[in-house]
Design a protein around this motif. Sequence first.
Motif, PDB file in Angstrom:
ATOM      1  N   LYS A   1      11.500  -9.414   5.575  1.00  0.00           N
ATOM      2  CA  LYS A   1      11.421 -10.235   4.364  1.00  0.00           C
ATOM      3  C   LYS A   1       9.966 -10.493   3.978  1.00  0.00           C
ATOM      4  O   LYS A   1       9.607 -10.449   2.802  1.00  0.00           O
ATOM      5  N   ILE A   2       9.144 -10.762   4.970  1.00  0.00           N
ATOM      6  CA  ILE A   2       7.719 -11.006   4.712  1.00  0.00           C
ATOM      7  C   ILE A   2       7.062  -9.744   4.159  1.00  0.00           C
ATOM      8  O   ILE A   2       6.350  -9.786   3.149  1.00  0.00           O
ATOM      9  N   LYS A   3       7.311  -8.606   4.813  1.00  0.00           N
ATOM     10  CA  LYS A   3       6.713  -7.351   4.347  1.00  0.00           C
ATOM     11  C   LYS A   3       7.195  -6.998   2.939  1.00  0.00           C
ATOM     12  O   LYS A   3       6.409  -6.513   2.119  1.00  0.00           O
ATOM     13  N   ALA A   4       8.456  -7.276   2.649  1.00  0.00           N
ATOM     14  CA  ALA A   4       8.986  -7.006   1.305  1.00  0.00           C
ATOM     15  C   ALA A   4       8.296  -7.878   0.260  1.00  0.00           C
ATOM     16  O   ALA A   4       8.010  -7.412  -0.851  1.00  0.00           O
ATOM     17  N   ALA A   5       8.024  -9.135   0.601  1.00  0.00           N
ATOM     18  CA  ALA A   5       7.327 -10.027  -0.335  1.00  0.00           C
ATOM     19  C   ALA A   5       5.922  -9.501  -0.623  1.00  0.00           C
ATOM     20  O   ALA A   5       5.476  -9.493  -1.773  1.00  0.00           O
ATOM     21  N   PHE A   6       5.226  -9.031   0.411  1.00  0.00           N
ATOM     22  CA  PHE A   6       3.900  -8.462   0.205  1.00  0.00           C
ATOM     23  C   PHE A   6       3.986  -7.179  -0.618  1.00  0.00           C
ATOM     24  O   PHE A   6       3.205  -6.971  -1.554  1.00  0.00           O
ATOM     25  N   ALA A   7       4.926  -6.310  -0.291  1.00  0.00           N
ATOM     26  CA  ALA A   7       5.070  -5.032  -0.993  1.00  0.00           C
ATOM     27  C   ALA A   7       5.368  -5.239  -2.471  1.00  0.00           C
ATOM     28  O   ALA A   7       4.890  -4.475  -3.314  1.00  0.00           O
ATOM     29  N   ALA A   8       6.126  -6.279  -2.791  1.00  0.00           N
ATOM     30  CA  ALA A   8       6.447  -6.578  -4.189  1.00  0.00           C
ATOM     31  C   ALA A   8       5.200  -6.933  -4.987  1.00  0.00           C
ATOM     32  O   ALA A   8       5.200  -6.887  -6.216  1.00  0.00           O
TER      33      ALA A   8
ATOM     34  N   ASP B   1       2.198  -5.390  -4.218  1.00  0.00           N
ATOM     35  CA  ASP B   1       1.297  -4.247  -3.959  1.00  0.00           C
ATOM     36  C   ASP B   1       0.364  -4.436  -2.773  1.00  0.00           C
ATOM     37  O   ASP B   1      -0.757  -3.918  -2.763  1.00  0.00           O
ATOM     38  N   VAL B   2       0.813  -5.160  -1.761  1.00  0.00           N
ATOM     39  CA  VAL B   2       0.033  -5.277  -0.529  1.00  0.00           C
ATOM     40  C   VAL B   2       0.833  -4.625   0.591  1.00  0.00           C
ATOM     41  O   VAL B   2       2.016  -4.900   0.777  1.00  0.00           O
ATOM     42  N   GLU B   3       0.168  -3.723   1.312  1.00  0.00           N
ATOM     43  CA  GLU B   3       0.800  -2.953   2.378  1.00  0.00           C
ATOM     44  C   GLU B   3       0.242  -3.374   3.729  1.00  0.00           C
ATOM     45  O   GLU B   3      -0.967  -3.532   3.882  1.00  0.00           O
ATOM     46  N   ILE B   4       1.128  -3.524   4.705  1.00  0.00           N
ATOM     47  CA  ILE B   4       0.702  -3.777   6.081  1.00  0.00           C
ATOM     48  C   ILE B   4       0.364  -2.419   6.688  1.00  0.00           C
ATOM     49  O   ILE B   4       1.124  -1.461   6.547  1.00  0.00           O
ATOM     50  N   THR B   5      -0.777  -2.322   7.346  1.00  0.00           N
ATOM     51  CA  THR B   5      -1.239  -1.048   7.898  1.00  0.00           C
ATOM     52  C   THR B   5      -1.466  -1.157   9.394  1.00  0.00           C
ATOM     53  O   THR B   5      -1.706  -2.234   9.922  1.00  0.00           O
ATOM     54  N   ASN B   6      -1.412  -0.037  10.051  1.00  0.00           N
ATOM     55  CA  ASN B   6      -1.746   0.064  11.469  1.00  0.00           C
ATOM     56  C   ASN B   6      -2.562   1.329  11.675  1.00  0.00           C
ATOM     57  O   ASN B   6      -2.074   2.325  12.190  1.00  0.00           O
ATOM     58  N   GLY B   7      -3.803   1.285  11.232  1.00  0.00           N
ATOM     59  CA  GLY B   7      -4.715   2.393  11.508  1.00  0.00           C
ATOM     60  C   GLY B   7      -5.224   2.213  12.923  1.00  0.00           C
ATOM     61  O   GLY B   7      -4.451   2.141  13.874  1.00  0.00           O
ATOM     62  N   ASN B   8      -6.508   2.070  13.086  1.00  0.00           N
ATOM     63  CA  ASN B   8      -7.061   1.784  14.401  1.00  0.00           C
ATOM     64  C   ASN B   8      -6.769   0.349  14.818  1.00  0.00           C
ATOM     65  O   ASN B   8      -6.716   0.037  16.002  1.00  0.00           O
ATOM     66  N   TYR B   9      -6.594  -0.514  13.830  1.00  0.00           N
ATOM     67  CA  TYR B   9      -6.292  -1.922  14.061  1.00  0.00           C
ATOM     68  C   TYR B   9      -5.247  -2.345  13.044  1.00  0.00           C
ATOM     69  O   TYR B   9      -5.090  -1.714  12.015  1.00  0.00           O
ATOM     70  N   THR B  10      -4.561  -3.428  13.314  1.00  0.00           N
ATOM     71  CA  THR B  10      -3.575  -3.914  12.365  1.00  0.00           C
ATOM     72  C   THR B  10      -4.280  -4.609  11.208  1.00  0.00           C
ATOM     73  O   THR B  10      -5.347  -5.180  11.368  1.00  0.00           O
ATOM     74  N   GLY B  11      -3.697  -4.517  10.035  1.00  0.00           N
ATOM     75  CA  GLY B  11      -4.314  -5.144   8.882  1.00  0.00           C
ATOM     76  C   GLY B  11      -3.445  -5.030   7.652  1.00  0.00           C
ATOM     77  O   GLY B  11      -2.253  -4.757   7.734  1.00  0.00           O
ATOM     78  N   ALA B  12      -4.060  -5.223   6.506  1.00  0.00           N
ATOM     79  CA  ALA B  12      -3.359  -5.156   5.225  1.00  0.00           C
ATOM     80  C   ALA B  12      -4.316  -4.595   4.197  1.00  0.00           C
ATOM     81  O   ALA B  12      -5.534  -4.708   4.333  1.00  0.00           O
ATOM     82  N   ARG B  13      -3.738  -3.989   3.156  1.00  0.00           N
ATOM     83  CA  ARG B  13      -4.581  -3.468   2.074  1.00  0.00           C
ATOM     84  C   ARG B  13      -3.844  -3.596   0.747  1.00  0.00           C
ATOM     85  O   ARG B  13      -2.620  -3.561   0.683  1.00  0.00           O
ATOM     86  N   LEU B  14      -4.621  -3.745  -0.285  1.00  0.00           N
ATOM     87  CA  LEU B  14      -4.101  -3.809  -1.641  1.00  0.00           C
ATOM     88  C   LEU B  14      -3.971  -2.388  -2.153  1.00  0.00           C
ATOM     89  O   LEU B  14      -4.915  -1.596  -2.073  1.00  0.00           O
ATOM     90  N   LEU B  15      -2.789  -2.049  -2.649  1.00  0.00           N
ATOM     91  CA  LEU B  15      -2.572  -0.714  -3.197  1.00  0.00           C
ATOM     92  C   LEU B  15      -3.048  -0.686  -4.641  1.00  0.00           C
ATOM     93  O   LEU B  15      -2.678  -1.553  -5.439  1.00  0.00           O
ATOM     94  N   LEU B  16      -3.865   0.269  -4.965  1.00  0.00           N
ATOM     95  CA  LEU B  16      -4.373   0.410  -6.311  1.00  0.00           C
ATOM     96  C   LEU B  16      -3.604   1.512  -6.998  1.00  0.00           C
ATOM     97  O   LEU B  16      -3.409   2.593  -6.453  1.00  0.00           O
ATOM     98  N   HIS B  17      -3.149   1.246  -8.188  1.00  0.00           N
ATOM     99  CA  HIS B  17      -2.405   2.234  -8.952  1.00  0.00           C
ATOM    100  C   HIS B  17      -3.355   2.918  -9.918  1.00  0.00           C
ATOM    101  O   HIS B  17      -4.065   2.276 -10.689  1.00  0.00           O
ATOM    102  N   ARG B  18      -3.362   4.240  -9.858  1.00  0.00           N
ATOM    103  CA  ARG B  18      -4.230   5.007 -10.741  1.00  0.00           C
ATOM    104  C   ARG B  18      -3.601   5.085 -12.127  1.00  0.00           C
ATOM    105  O   ARG B  18      -2.408   5.271 -12.263  1.00  0.00           O
ATOM    106  N   THR B  19      -4.452   4.958 -13.122  1.00  0.00           N
ATOM    107  CA  THR B  19      -3.976   5.094 -14.489  1.00  0.00           C
ATOM    108  C   THR B  19      -4.249   6.494 -14.979  1.00  0.00           C
ATOM    109  O   THR B  19      -5.204   7.147 -14.544  1.00  0.00           O
ATOM    110  N   LYS B  20      -3.411   6.977 -15.853  1.00  0.00           N
ATOM    111  CA  LYS B  20      -3.612   8.307 -16.431  1.00  0.00           C
ATOM    112  C   LYS B  20      -4.645   8.217 -17.545  1.00  0.00           C
ATOM    113  O   LYS B  20      -4.573   7.358 -18.389  1.00  0.00           O
ATOM    114  N   ASP B  21      -5.613   9.111 -17.499  1.00  0.00           N
ATOM    115  CA  ASP B  21      -6.662   9.152 -18.527  1.00  0.00           C
ATOM    116  C   ASP B  21      -6.329  10.153 -19.599  1.00  0.00           C
ATOM    117  O   ASP B  21      -5.709  11.107 -19.463  1.00  0.00           O
TER     118      ASP B  21
END
Length: 79
Positions: free
Chosen positions: A50-57, A59-79
């Motif tokens: 439920k928490i992850k779904a609230a963040f995803a709604a 545009d924030v994603e929980i990540t597990n690269g080298n360390y746990t964290g979060a990132r804002l997803l940026l949507h590219r616009t068409k030029d």
Amino acid sequence: MAELTPEANRAARAILKWSVRDLAEKAGIAFSTVHRFESTGSATESTKEKIKAAFAAHDVEITNGNYTGARLLLHRTKD
């Protein structure tokens, strides 16, 4: 999907500038549940989803690269 940790949860809240109460409201769970999770790491898988779904709604994603964290997803616009 990445594991939600208390640290990633706090990072995601910070990205969105959400309080614990804001997250609880958006995820449809109790304030005390979010507080307990951030303090102890204890939460059911259902609660974490439920928490992850609230963040995803928002545009924030929980990540597990080298360390746990979060990132804002940026949507590219068409030029």
